[in-house]
Design a protein around this motif. Structure first.
Motif, PDB file in Angstrom:
ATOM      1  N   LEU A   8       0.856  -1.197   0.000  1.00 46.69           N
ATOM      2  CA  LEU A   8       0.000   0.000   0.000  1.00 46.69           C
ATOM      3  C   LEU A   8       0.888   1.241   0.000  1.00 46.69           C
ATOM      4  O   LEU A   8       1.653   1.461   0.935  1.00 46.69           O
ATOM      5  CB  LEU A   8      -0.894   0.023   1.241  1.00 46.69           C
ATOM      6  N   SER A   9       0.798   2.039  -1.039  1.00 43.32           N
ATOM      7  CA  SER A   9       1.587   3.261  -1.083  1.00 43.32           C
ATOM      8  C   SER A   9       0.682   4.476  -0.996  1.00 43.32           C
ATOM      9  O   SER A   9      -0.513   4.405  -1.284  1.00 43.32           O
ATOM     10  CB  SER A   9       2.399   3.334  -2.380  1.00 43.32           C
ATOM     11  N   PHE A  10       1.273   5.574  -0.555  1.00 42.49           N
ATOM     12  CA  PHE A  10       0.532   6.833  -0.564  1.00 42.49           C
ATOM     13  C   PHE A  10       1.482   7.928  -1.018  1.00 42.49           C
ATOM     14  O   PHE A  10       2.700   7.791  -0.941  1.00 42.49           O
ATOM     15  CB  PHE A  10      -0.047   7.146   0.822  1.00 42.49           C
ATOM     16  N   LEU A  11       0.893   9.004  -1.499  1.00 42.72           N
ATOM     17  CA  LEU A  11       1.718  10.095  -2.010  1.00 42.72           C
ATOM     18  C   LEU A  11       0.946  11.402  -1.985  1.00 42.72           C
ATOM     19  O   LEU A  11      -0.193  11.473  -2.450  1.00 42.72           O
ATOM     20  CB  LEU A  11       2.155   9.786  -3.456  1.00 42.72           C
ATOM     21  N   ILE A  12       1.589  12.409  -1.414  1.00 38.94           N
ATOM     22  CA  ILE A  12       1.179  13.789  -1.656  1.00 38.94           C
ATOM     23  C   ILE A  12       2.254  14.338  -2.594  1.00 38.94           C
ATOM     24  O   ILE A  12       3.382  14.566  -2.165  1.00 38.94           O
ATOM     25  CB  ILE A  12       1.137  14.612  -0.350  1.00 38.94           C
ATOM     26  N   PRO A  13       1.949  14.470  -3.894  1.00 36.73           N
ATOM     27  CA  PRO A  13       2.997  14.895  -4.816  1.00 36.73           C
ATOM     28  C   PRO A  13       3.377  16.356  -4.589  1.00 36.73           C
ATOM     29  O   PRO A  13       2.657  17.076  -3.891  1.00 36.73           O
ATOM     30  CB  PRO A  13       2.361  14.728  -6.203  1.00 36.73           C
ATOM     31  N   ASN A  14       4.461  16.730  -5.208  1.00 33.41           N
ATOM     32  CA  ASN A  14       4.891  18.123  -5.144  1.00 33.41           C
ATOM     33  C   ASN A  14       3.737  19.085  -5.395  1.00 33.41           C
ATOM     34  O   ASN A  14       2.936  18.878  -6.307  1.00 33.41           O
ATOM     35  CB  ASN A  14       5.937  18.376  -6.241  1.00 33.41           C
ATOM     36  N   PHE A  15       3.678  20.123  -4.603  1.00 33.04           N
ATOM     37  CA  PHE A  15       2.698  21.186  -4.872  1.00 33.04           C
ATOM     38  C   PHE A  15       3.177  21.978  -6.086  1.00 33.04           C
ATOM     39  O   PHE A  15       4.341  22.367  -6.156  1.00 33.04           O
ATOM     40  CB  PHE A  15       2.564  22.096  -3.653  1.00 33.04           C
ATOM     41  N   ILE A  16       2.288  22.149  -7.041  1.00 30.12           N
ATOM     42  CA  ILE A  16       2.638  22.837  -8.284  1.00 30.12           C
ATOM     43  C   ILE A  16       1.623  23.951  -8.508  1.00 30.12           C
ATOM     44  O   ILE A  16       0.434  23.765  -8.203  1.00 30.12           O
ATOM     45  CB  ILE A  16       2.643  21.836  -9.468  1.00 30.12           C
ATOM     46  N   PRO A  17       2.041  25.095  -8.980  1.00 32.51           N
ATOM     47  CA  PRO A  17       1.072  26.180  -9.163  1.00 32.51           C
ATOM     48  C   PRO A  17       0.063  25.879 -10.272  1.00 32.51           C
ATOM     49  O   PRO A  17       0.436  25.400 -11.336  1.00 32.51           O
ATOM     50  CB  PRO A  17       1.943  27.395  -9.546  1.00 32.51           C
ATOM     51  N   MET A  18      -1.194  26.127  -9.956  1.00 29.95           N
ATOM     52  CA  MET A  18      -2.255  26.063 -10.969  1.00 29.95           C
ATOM     53  C   MET A  18      -2.892  27.440 -10.914  1.00 29.95           C
ATOM     54  O   MET A  18      -3.572  27.759  -9.938  1.00 29.95           O
ATOM     55  CB  MET A  18      -3.315  25.031 -10.594  1.00 29.95           C
ATOM     56  N   GLY A  19      -2.663  28.225 -11.934  1.00 33.12           N
ATOM     57  CA  GLY A  19      -3.098  29.612 -11.852  1.00 33.12           C
ATOM     58  C   GLY A  19      -2.271  30.287 -10.761  1.00 33.12           C
ATOM     59  O   GLY A  19      -1.045  30.225 -10.772  1.00 33.12           O
ATOM     60  N   ASP A  20      -2.932  30.870  -9.755  1.00 34.90           N
ATOM     61  CA  ASP A  20      -2.158  31.535  -8.703  1.00 34.90           C
ATOM     62  C   ASP A  20      -2.172  30.716  -7.417  1.00 34.90           C
ATOM     63  O   ASP A  20      -1.875  31.215  -6.358  1.00 34.90           O
ATOM     64  CB  ASP A  20      -2.723  32.944  -8.462  1.00 34.90           C
ATOM     65  N   GLN A  21      -2.524  29.429  -7.520  1.00 36.28           N
ATOM     66  CA  GLN A  21      -2.637  28.618  -6.308  1.00 36.28           C
ATOM     67  C   GLN A  21      -1.711  27.407  -6.385  1.00 36.28           C
ATOM     68  O   GLN A  21      -1.586  26.771  -7.434  1.00 36.28           O
ATOM     69  CB  GLN A  21      -4.081  28.145  -6.162  1.00 36.28           C
ATOM     70  N   LEU A  22      -1.076  27.081  -5.254  1.00 39.18           N
ATOM     71  CA  LEU A  22      -0.303  25.842  -5.189  1.00 39.18           C
ATOM     72  C   LEU A  22      -1.245  24.708  -4.818  1.00 39.18           C
ATOM     73  O   LEU A  22      -1.953  24.792  -3.818  1.00 39.18           O
ATOM     74  CB  LEU A  22       0.772  25.955  -4.103  1.00 39.18           C
ATOM     75  N   VAL A  23      -1.250  23.643  -5.608  1.00 35.25           N
ATOM     76  CA  VAL A  23      -2.102  22.505  -5.264  1.00 35.25           C
ATOM     77  C   VAL A  23      -1.337  21.200  -5.406  1.00 35.25           C
ATOM     78  O   VAL A  23      -0.299  21.124  -6.075  1.00 35.25           O
ATOM     79  CB  VAL A  23      -3.370  22.400  -6.152  1.00 35.25           C
ATOM     80  N   SER A  24      -1.882  20.169  -4.765  1.00 31.47           N
ATOM     81  CA  SER A  24      -1.333  18.821  -4.885  1.00 31.47           C
ATOM     82  C   SER A  24      -2.514  17.863  -4.850  1.00 31.47           C
ATOM     83  O   SER A  24      -3.485  18.113  -4.153  1.00 31.47           O
ATOM     84  CB  SER A  24      -0.383  18.542  -3.726  1.00 31.47           C
ATOM     85  N   GLY A  25      -2.428  16.784  -5.629  1.00 31.54           N
ATOM     86  CA  GLY A  25      -3.534  15.822  -5.643  1.00 31.54           C
ATOM     87  C   GLY A  25      -3.086  14.529  -5.017  1.00 31.54           C
ATOM     88  O   GLY A  25      -2.352  13.757  -5.631  1.00 31.54           O
ATOM     89  N   MET A  26      -3.498  14.274  -3.795  1.00 32.12           N
ATOM     90  CA  MET A  26      -2.940  13.110  -3.088  1.00 32.12           C
ATOM     91  C   MET A  26      -3.614  11.805  -3.504  1.00 32.12           C
ATOM     92  O   MET A  26      -4.729  11.784  -4.010  1.00 32.12           O
ATOM     93  CB  MET A  26      -3.007  13.294  -1.586  1.00 32.12           C
ATOM     94  N   MET A  27      -2.892  10.721  -3.257  1.00 38.15           N
ATOM     95  CA  MET A  27      -3.394   9.426  -3.726  1.00 38.15           C
ATOM     96  C   MET A  27      -2.996   8.292  -2.802  1.00 38.15           C
ATOM     97  O   MET A  27      -2.031   8.393  -2.040  1.00 38.15           O
ATOM     98  CB  MET A  27      -2.863   9.151  -5.129  1.00 38.15           C
ATOM     99  N   LEU A  28      -3.766   7.223  -2.928  1.00 33.37           N
ATOM    100  CA  LEU A  28      -3.406   5.939  -2.341  1.00 33.37           C
ATOM    101  C   LEU A  28      -3.189   4.974  -3.496  1.00 33.37           C
ATOM    102  O   LEU A  28      -3.863   5.053  -4.521  1.00 33.37           O
ATOM    103  CB  LEU A  28      -4.549   5.397  -1.481  1.00 33.37           C
ATOM    104  N   ARG A  29      -2.280   4.044  -3.296  1.00 32.75           N
ATOM    105  CA  ARG A  29      -1.937   3.090  -4.339  1.00 32.75           C
ATOM    106  C   ARG A  29      -1.927   1.675  -3.791  1.00 32.75           C
ATOM    107  O   ARG A  29      -1.388   1.450  -2.719  1.00 32.75           O
ATOM    108  CB  ARG A  29      -0.502   3.362  -4.836  1.00 32.75           C
ATOM    109  N   LEU A  30      -2.480   0.759  -4.537  1.00 34.37           N
ATOM    110  CA  LEU A  30      -2.248  -0.648  -4.222  1.00 34.37           C
ATOM    111  C   LEU A  30      -1.539  -1.271  -5.405  1.00 34.37           C
ATOM    112  O   LEU A  30      -1.930  -1.053  -6.560  1.00 34.37           O
ATOM    113  CB  LEU A  30      -3.563  -1.386  -3.988  1.00 34.37           C
TER     114      LEU A  30
END
Lengths: 442, 177, 171, 435
Positions: free
Chosen positions: D296-318
């Protein structure tokens, strides 16, 4: 949580462990025997190298030189009527490098020529020539020793041709034992017997082969598996409708059943045959056989291990008339989890053209790979196979306990051990009992 | 097996009639791939026949290997309707959950026949997936007879499906070609 | 729905040519040309497909395999044009079969809905194997400056577990 | 190879403490057989997130090892895990990916089970059953085969080992970190998992998420090329954590002065769920990866700017094994349930573009894992063992002032947790301890 009381060993050791996996008395069969590659390897040797296998019907090869390519157990074979009219079963493999000598499904041939180096065999299997034969020295080719390999024994009953690779095998009559009585009944009832129409349907299913064999004398699944047809009014909306009849253990793993319809349904009796065929049946069958055949609506039987006949009746459309048909089936295992299915349609030779047509239509529309019934069966076998592969599943048994305490009856006109019921797993247990004996090398 | 599909005059691509036929084939595929079976039944004439013969491997000199006397399908409008009604029950396990299918129809040849019907040959590739398993694939030729009804619409009056396989490598044939 | 008489021959041929040319641009790896075939306000999505009982919706739009606009498509293309886009460098051999093109004019708008079937054959490496990606695309085409352009694409794939190791290829 | 032979080979060649792992273990069929039996057949395995089972009767179909299981919320609200297999002929019971039901009815003979796994009887009515089994059926013995289930912070785990360690013991130190990743707020799965099949052994992605921040500079160098990150060592700043138990983590941090990258509107919720030290670390997170042993893996990837906001899309992996050299990836996107809608939308878009089957990062990773798997077959044709180098950071000392439990190292470039991953794996595969 349940205690899961039927946990089994997970590793295969000697033959004693096989007995731990197949407990016929209590109806507890390990899930492992269906999918384990080690067990499959052992099956190749102890079952597919030894048993008698159905290869075809004599009406498929009426003329000298007629041949069809067929598996014999798990080996590629050729069923051929040779120049002398004799029926032979040959290994489809040249003696020089093992190449297939018959590369079609059916043909009429005088010779079998290997495409690789040009060795040529007569349809009797005899090696007659090789290309550039002069390059072999006087004692190098040895034609008389290097004919195509012949099945150890080939024999017939009611036109059904069986063969075995085992020179030590008992004769077909001895092998079939009491089952011969019932094959005579089912296939010998009308003038001229039955004939194969066309060529078999062949398809491959991701199933362990034993889930197919397990299903054939199983009436119990019909109401659930084929419930769509209950919804459509094509099967009675009565869970017990297929439960009236008899199940028979004919010995040596051969099993069958006869199912009777409702007492007031004359149409359903005598296998649903039209009047003129019923007349013939009354003439051709002995009184004891007739006592079995008259009230029977359908019958399904298995000749150990992989040959089945299904003599069924069904309608092919909503509110349609029910017609009978005869379907032969065979499993050809390709791997522990993949099986090639063979299905033949047969019909009484002396039937009217109209009956032959309707019987065939009803068969094709309800059975075989596109059949309204069969579609759902294959769905079950595939998922049974997938669900029984894992390390958790293989520790557990399946449940074959239905009728484990039921007593056989003594007033049946025919041979075998007979129970007056057609919901029960007596026949399946008999089949697995034979499987165990064969696998233990008996 | 021969329903005289190659008799008659070729209808040229680009003509309105050809476009109408091609359109019908694509609408049919769209209906089948999106489980609109009643719409599909509406595209069939009352006397529609639907046949898929078993193919065997034979030498070319012995024919293409089809046996009119052994079939995978041998259906008429009524039995096709039964198949559709079955799919609508909640117990048609072979298609419950349903397969995801995609019909690729190409190589369309159209002929006008003397009896007023159209003879259409097309190649099909049908892909099918179930649950999380890989593809099952069927390829072959379809030979269709089309007839115009009193309402002016073209409908399928006969279909012969000629598979490219002698052994069907699929669980079952619970899909429509 | 109709691709036939309801839509004139000229339009049918133009749409068909357009989709063939688009497939060729991708198969020939002319990604910048390909990007030029989309309007600036394009949305490009591929929803996830699931196994459900008959009658239950089996397309989940809430989560997707692609969820793109012109900017993010451009970024993907720029990435492919670097020398470190390892997933497609060396590139897959691809061949796109586009068929069953069905055109639905949108009343009162200068746009067409075009449904078509995609079979994408993808072979990589020297194993002699290939992956298949099969699905239906629902495109919306608009004429801009006398040329057809894609302003919306929704690709519904036919597998609940994709049999390809990544979607480094465009649908 | 016999079981004894393969055990001897493993014992002779796998030496995690020396940073030495033989390549054959990536894809060897005999090793895989032992893994299915001794590891996936016994250890705790992640099966679902609680948000996927919203109401009584909800179920999802998942795998434990290769085995299909039903994860269902019973009509008593309790979550249970059953082998997806009827007790009569072993037929699969639940055929859809998810749903809501009061019972599972086997299509074959109609054996029917309630949402608690109890055998209810056979199809539609008692007459059928009475006819079939006049002697009666032992309903208790026909209860669905049931795994042991426990959950932590919304994550549901199951095991076939009925008497092994508790989930709490199994997770151990990694819980402190899971709190930050999945326990900081009420989380929800967005839609359904993406699923795809990769020709790779299952351990390669598991160890990659567990202990490999080092690959990012090369494998994902397009990031630097396209100026999406600065410098080639963008993956280094932060901590590598070996919490023990085969689990592993890498936490990328940024300058505290930049403030938290997470949505400010959730600050109060974070504060309620985390202790001050966890909260402090959260505020510095710029990426966060890890693996809960085994897959079971998890990840909060690098925050990257989208427009003027930093966002990250977290995930779980099997990383679901499908064979010695094949796996099915299950990738869930999760988001804070009460995050602003705009943030949710951007996070989802970011996740799909960077990770998942079309994601620009994942694409490169699958390329590596596949080729490694193919190469590991080299081991079958060579007489001497092909040993691989797992020595990074082998002499480094852990930090003594890190607030979280386990051994934490300064900088993400270390393979310490990878070594522990293989130690735990080896012990499990050889059945030397209950993993």
């Amino acid at each position: 949580m349940s205690e899961n009381p039927t946990t089994l060993p997970t590793r295969l050791g000697g033959d004693e462990d096989l007995a731990a996996l197949v407990n016929v008395e209590d109806g507890l069969i390990s899930r492992r025997i269906f999918t384990d590659p080690a067990i499959f390897e052992l099956e190749k040797e102890r079952i597919f190298g030894r048993a008698w296998f159905f290869v075809g019907h004599e009406t498929e090869i009426p003329e000298p030189g007629d041949l069809v390519a067929r598996p014999v157990g798990m080996d590629p074979g050729i069923l051929v009527r040779d120049d002398e009219g004799e029926i032979r079963v040959l290994l489809n493999s040249c003696r020089h490098r093992g190449m297939r000598v018959c590369r079609t499904d059916r043909e009429n041939a005088r010779f079998l020529r290997c495409p690789y180096h040009g060795w040529v065999y007569k349809t009797s299997g005899e090696l007659v020539s090789a290309a550039a034969e002069s390059h072999y020295g006087p004692d190098e080719l040895r034609k008389t020793e290097f004919g195509l390999i012949q099945a150890a024994h080939v024999d017939r009953i009611q036109g059904l041709i069986f063969a075995t690779w085992d020179p030590e095998a008992p004769s077909l009559q001895e092998y079939l034992g009491d089952m011969a009585y019932y094959l005579d009944l089912v296939f010998g009832r009308t003038d001229g017997g039955l004939e194969v129409v066309g060529t078999p349907q062949v398809w491959e299913v991701d199933t362990a082969w034993k889930f197919g064999t397990d299903n054939y004398t199983d009436n119990y699944h019909v109401f659930s598996t084929h419930h769509s047809l209950v919804d459509l009014g094509m099967l009675p909306n009565d869970p017990d409708f297929a439960s009236h009849g008899h199940m028979i253990d004919a010995g040596n793993g051969h099993v069958l059943h006869f199912v009777q319809g409702p007492p007031d349904d004359e149409e359903f009796k005598a296998f649903g045959l039209p009047a003129e065929l019923r007349e013939q049946m009354r003439r051709n069958l002995s009184p004891d056989k007739l006592r079995i055949a008259e009230p029977a609506g359908i019958s399904v039987g298995t000749v150990w291990p992989t040959f089945h006949y299904m003599h069924l009746q069904s309608s092919d459309v909503i509110d349609g008339k029910q017609e009978p048909f005869m379907n032969l089936r065979m499993e050809e295992p390709l791997s522990p989890t993949r099986t090639r299915m063979w299905a033949w349609f047969m019909v009484d030779r002396s039937a009217s053209p109209e009956f032959k047509r309707r019987s065939q239509e009803c068969y094709v529309r309800t059975f075989g790979p596109a059949g309204l019934f069969d579609q759902d069966d294959m769905e079950n076998w595939e998922d049974c196979t997938r669900a029984n592969l894992g390390p958790a599943a293989r520790r557990y048994t399946l449940h074959h306990r239905m009728g484990v305490d039921r007593e056989p009856i003594s007033d049946w006109p025919g041979p075998g051990t007979v129970w007056a019921d057609s919901y029960g797993e007596m026949t399946q247990r008999a089949w697995y009992g034979q499987w165990l004996r064969q696998m233990q090398g008996e | 097996m021969d329903q005289g599909i190659d008799a008659g005059t070729r209808v040229k691509p680009g003509s309105d009639l050809y476009a109408e036929v091609a359109d019908l084939l694509l609408c049919e595929a769209d209906a089948l791939d999106n489980y609109r079976y009643d719409e599909w039944l509406g595209m069939l004439t009352e006397d529609m026949t639907y046949v898929m013969p078993v193919r065997t491997s034979q030498f070319l000199t012995d024919g293409k290997g089809f046996h009119g006397d052994a079939n995978f399908f041998s259906d008429d409008r009524e039995s096709l309707t039964t198949r559709v009604r079955r799919l609508e029950t909640e117990f048609a396990w072979a298609e419950t959950p349903p397969s995801r299918t995609r019909h690729f129809i190409s190589n369309v040849l159209v002929r006008e026949r003397e009896d007023g019907e159209l003879g259409v040959r097309s190649s099909f590739m049908l892909t099918r997936t179930r649950q999380d398993h890989g593809y099952q694939m069927f390829t072959g030729e379809r030979q269709d007879r089309l007839r115009r009804g009193e309402d002016g619409e073209l409908r399928f009056a006969g279909r012969v499906v000629l598979p490219d396989q002698t052994v069907i490598t699929a669980t079952n044939l619970s899909v429509i070609f | 729905m109709s691709a036939g008489p309801a839509v004139d021959l000229e339009t049918r041929l133009a749409v068909s040519d357009f989709l063939v040319a688009e497939a060729a641009a991708l198969d020939e790896r002319r990604f910048e040309d390909w990007l030029g075939l989309f309007t600036d306000d394009v949305t490009y999505v591929a929803p996830v497909r699931v196994t459900r009982r008959s009658g239950s919706p089996d397309v989940v739009d809430e989560i997707t395999y692609f969820d793109e606009d012109k900017q993010s498509l451009t970024l993907r293309v720029k990435r492919l044009l670097t020398d470190v886009a390892w997933a497609e460098d060396p590139p897959s051999m691809t061949r796109r079969f586009v068929s069953n093109i069905r055109i639905i004019p949108i009343p009162d708008e200068e746009e067409l809905t075009v449904k078509n079937n995609l079979l994408l054959f993808r072979s990589r490496g020297d194993e002699g194997t290939y992956d298949l990606i099969v699905g239906e695309r629902e495109d919306r085409l608009r004429e801009e400056g006398g040329e057809l352009r894609i302003c919306r694409r929704r690709a519904v794939l036919d597998q609940a577990a994709l049999g390809t190791k990544n979607l480094g290829v465009f649908l | 190879m016999s079981n004894a032979d393969i055990r001897a080979r493993l014992e002779a060649t796998v030496d995690p403490e020396a940073g030495a792992i033989p390549m054959f273990v990536y894809s060897d069929p005999d090793v895989y057989r032992l893994e299915l039996e001794n590891l996936f057949g016994r250890t705790w395995l992640y099966v679902a997130h609680e948000s996927e089972l919203p109401e009584a009767g909800s179920f999802v179909v998942r795998r434990m090892g290769e085995q299909s299981v039903i994860v269902g919320r019973g009509d008593d609200e309790t979550v249970r895990v059953f082998l997806n297999s009827c007790r009569h002929r072993g037929m699969r019971l639940a055929n859809e990916d998810f749903g809501c039901t009061e019972m599972w009815r086997c299509p074959y003979h109609g054996f029917t089970y309630g949402s608690k796994g109890e055998f209810l009887g056979t199809l539609i009515g008692a007459p059928y059953e009475r006819q079939a089994y006049p002697e009666g059926l032992d309903k208790e013995a026909l209860h669905l085969i049931e795994a042991r289930v426990e959950s932590y912070r919304g994550m549901i785990f199951a095991t076939w080992s009925l008497d092994g360690p508790s989930l709490d013991e199994f997770l151990g130190n990694v819980k402190w970190y899971l709190d930050i990743v999945l326990g900081r707020a009420a989380m929800e799965v967005v839609g359904v998992p993406q699923k795809w099949i990769v020709p790779s052994g299952w351990k390669l992605p598991s160890e990659n998420f567990c202990a490999d921040a080092y690959h990012t500079a090369t494998a994902h160098s397009f990031l630097a090329r396209l100026n999406l990150v600065e410098g080639v060592d963008f993956g280094r700043d932060g901590y590598h954590v070996d919490p023990g138990g085969g689990h592993g983590l890498g936490i990328g941090v940024h300058d505290p002065a930049e403030g938290s990258y997470f949505p400010a509107s959730l600050e109060a919720e974070y504060g309620r769920n985390l202790d001050p030290e966890q909260l402090d670390l959260l505020h510095r997170v710029k990426n966060f990866h890890g693996n809960v042993f085994p897959n079971l893996s998890f990840l909060i990837p690098n925050f990257i700017p989208m427009g003027d906001q930093l966002v990250s899309g977290m995930m779980l992996r099997l990383w679901q094994p499908l064979g010695p050299d094949k796996l099915e990836v299950w990738s869930w996107h999760l988001v804070e349930r009460d995050a602003p809608e705009q943030w949710k939308r951007l996070a989802r878009k970011m996740y799909v573009q960077t990770f998942g089957v079309s994601g620009m990062f994942d694409q490169d990773d699958t390329e590596n894992w596949e080729a490694q798997t193919v190469n590991s077959n080299t081991a079958l044709t060579r007489s001497d063992e092909v040993m691989l180098h797992y020595g990074m950071g082998i002499s480094a000392a852990p930090l003594d002032d890190f607030p979280g439990p386990g051994a934490a190292y300064d900088g993400k470039f270390s393979e310490a947790a990878g070594r522990t991953f293989y130690r735990t794996w080896l012990d499990a595969v050889l059945a030397r301890s209950a993993a």
